[in-house]
Design an enzyme around this catalytic site. Structure first.
Site, PDB file in Angstrom:
ATOM      1  N   ASN A   8       6.563  -5.386   0.501  1.00 48.31           N
ATOM      2  CA  ASN A   8       5.540  -3.580   0.314  1.00 48.31           C
ATOM      3  C   ASN A   8       6.294  -2.848   0.264  1.00 48.31           C
ATOM      4  O   ASN A   8       7.186  -3.010   1.603  1.00 48.31           O
ATOM      5  CB  ASN A   8       4.229  -4.118   0.348  1.00 48.31           C
ATOM      6  CG  ASN A   8       3.181  -2.432   0.462  1.00 48.31           C
ATOM      7  OD1 ASN A   8       3.804  -1.716   0.633  1.00 48.31           O
ATOM      8  ND2 ASN A   8       1.883  -3.051   0.168  1.00 48.31           N
ATOM      9  N   ARG A  46      -1.777   4.046  -4.505  1.00 49.00           N
ATOM     10  CA  ARG A  46      -3.058   5.237  -4.183  1.00 49.00           C
ATOM     11  C   ARG A  46      -3.854   6.703  -4.792  1.00 49.00           C
ATOM     12  O   ARG A  46      -2.901   7.386  -5.275  1.00 49.00           O
ATOM     13  CB  ARG A  46      -2.713   5.506  -2.477  1.00 49.00           C
ATOM     14  CG  ARG A  46      -2.741   4.399  -2.115  1.00 49.00           C
ATOM     15  CD  ARG A  46      -3.360   4.164  -0.604  1.00 49.00           C
ATOM     16  NE  ARG A  46      -4.497   4.816  -0.334  1.00 49.00           N
ATOM     17  CZ  ARG A  46      -4.846   3.709  -0.083  1.00 49.00           C
ATOM     18  NH1 ARG A  46      -4.760   2.054   1.187  1.00 49.00           N
ATOM     19  NH2 ARG A  46      -6.118   3.962   0.386  1.00 49.00           N
ATOM     20  N   ARG A  50      -0.612   9.375  -1.280  1.00 52.70           N
ATOM     21  CA  ARG A  50      -0.241   8.984   0.214  1.00 52.70           C
ATOM     22  C   ARG A  50       0.678   8.768   0.460  1.00 52.70           C
ATOM     23  O   ARG A  50       1.502   9.202   1.619  1.00 52.70           O
ATOM     24  CB  ARG A  50      -1.321   8.482   1.434  1.00 52.70           C
ATOM     25  CG  ARG A  50      -1.072   6.980   1.307  1.00 52.70           C
ATOM     26  CD  ARG A  50      -2.041   6.851   2.092  1.00 52.70           C
ATOM     27  NE  ARG A  50      -3.510   7.280   1.855  1.00 52.70           N
ATOM     28  CZ  ARG A  50      -4.576   6.317   2.688  1.00 52.70           C
ATOM     29  NH1 ARG A  50      -4.646   5.797   3.612  1.00 52.70           N
ATOM     30  NH2 ARG A  50      -5.708   6.574   2.021  1.00 52.70           N
ATOM     31  N   GLU A  71      -0.250  -2.697  -7.134  1.00 53.24           N
ATOM     32  CA  GLU A  71      -1.181  -2.660  -6.370  1.00 53.24           C
ATOM     33  C   GLU A  71      -2.274  -1.355  -6.731  1.00 53.24           C
ATOM     34  O   GLU A  71      -1.709  -0.650  -6.723  1.00 53.24           O
ATOM     35  CB  GLU A  71      -1.742  -2.937  -4.837  1.00 53.24           C
ATOM     36  CG  GLU A  71      -1.074  -4.034  -4.335  1.00 53.24           C
ATOM     37  CD  GLU A  71      -1.485  -3.888  -2.347  1.00 53.24           C
ATOM     38  OE1 GLU A  71      -1.538  -3.192  -2.336  1.00 53.24           O
ATOM     39  OE2 GLU A  71      -0.855  -4.980  -2.194  1.00 53.24           O
ATOM     40  N   GLY A 191      -1.532  -6.913   6.695  1.00 49.92           N
ATOM     41  CA  GLY A 191      -1.768  -7.661   7.959  1.00 49.92           C
ATOM     42  C   GLY A 191      -1.025  -8.422   9.295  1.00 49.92           C
ATOM     43  O   GLY A 191      -0.593  -8.897   9.693  1.00 49.92           O
TER      44      GLY A 191
END
Ligand code: PXP
Length: 239
Positions: A8, A46, A50, A71, A191
């Site tokens: 990512n 997004r 951002r 995504e 995470g």
């Protein structure tokens, strides 16, 4: 088949946006990611833009044919963008404006009808995955919506203490076994880092990992190529 790693690259764009300039360019990382033999990239466009910008997706499309998992929130604006960019996979994620990062899986149950209507509008050659918490009902509903696969949210596991980690791992394992049995392609992410991956990779039903923050952060210390290799060494330990 080797367990896959998609890198990512959102946080390369986060660094760029910190100065509102053009450097570092997330798309320029792709040649290193390819050289490190990762399976693909992930970008999250997004709604508040951002980090990744629409121009990044356009530039990627002009220059590369490398696997892209886009995504995005399940909105008509994003579906229209996906239909133009044609990523290999779209992963539908919930999005809240004030969150620092994605906070949980998509609640398919609460959004079933809206999702069903939206999915009618997406190009048939884009594979659909749902980012979900490790819950049986969410997997059942992903299948009902004809998803290609699910990405299991490992966020809670990544934040767990040594005593709660086993419980979270078991939830993920059960979910991965269940989705695989339903013939859903099973990925995991959120995470994950060099410390918490070792336990997770024992779950052989997870076929793909989507990892961003820890890889880009470790690139500061080791360089991007080595940062990817270090993660691959853990992911592919059982392959
Ligand atoms: N998978 C999904 C669905 C995500 O939203 C994110 C964060 O953008 C990731 C994976 C990667 O998470 P991290 O940056 O913590 O590795």
């Amino acid at each position: 088949m080797r367990t896959k790693l998609n890198v990512n690259i959102d946080h390369v764009a986060t660094l760029r946006q910190a100065r509102q300039g053009s450097f570092p360019d997330p798309i320029d990382t792709i040649k290193i990611i390819k050289k490190a033999k990762a399976s693909g990239i992930v970008m999250h466009l997004r709604e508040d833009r951002r980090h990744i910008q629409l121009n990044d997706l356009k530039k990627y499309r002009q220059k590369y044919n490398f696997h892209l998992n886009l995504e995005m929130a399940p909105t008509i604006e994003m579906i229209n963008i996906a239909n133009r960019i044609k990523p290999n996979v779209v992963t539908l994620v919930p999005e809240k404006r004030m969150e620092l990062t994605t906070e949980g899986g998509l609640n398919i149950k609460n959004n079933y009808n809206d999702l069903q209507n939206l999915l009618k509008k997406i190009s048939k050659d884009i594979k659909i995955m749902f980012f979900i918490d490790p819950i049986k009902l969410q997997i059942d509903l992903a299948l009902k919506l004809k998803a290609y696969g699910v990405e299991i949210n490992t966020g809670k596991y990544s934040e767990s203490t040594p005593s709660s980690a086993v419980k979270e791992l078991n939830r993920i394992k059960k979910a991965a076994t269940y989705s695989t049995a339903l013939n859903l392609y099973t990925a995991a992410g959120h995470g994950l880092n060099e410390s918490n991956l070792a336990m997770l990779v024992k779950i052989r039903d997870i076929k793909e990992y989507n990892i961003g923050h820890s890889i880009i952060s470790n690139a500061i210390f080791y360089g991007l190529y080595d940062s990817i290799k270090r993660i691959q060494d853990i992911i592919n330990i059982n392959d």
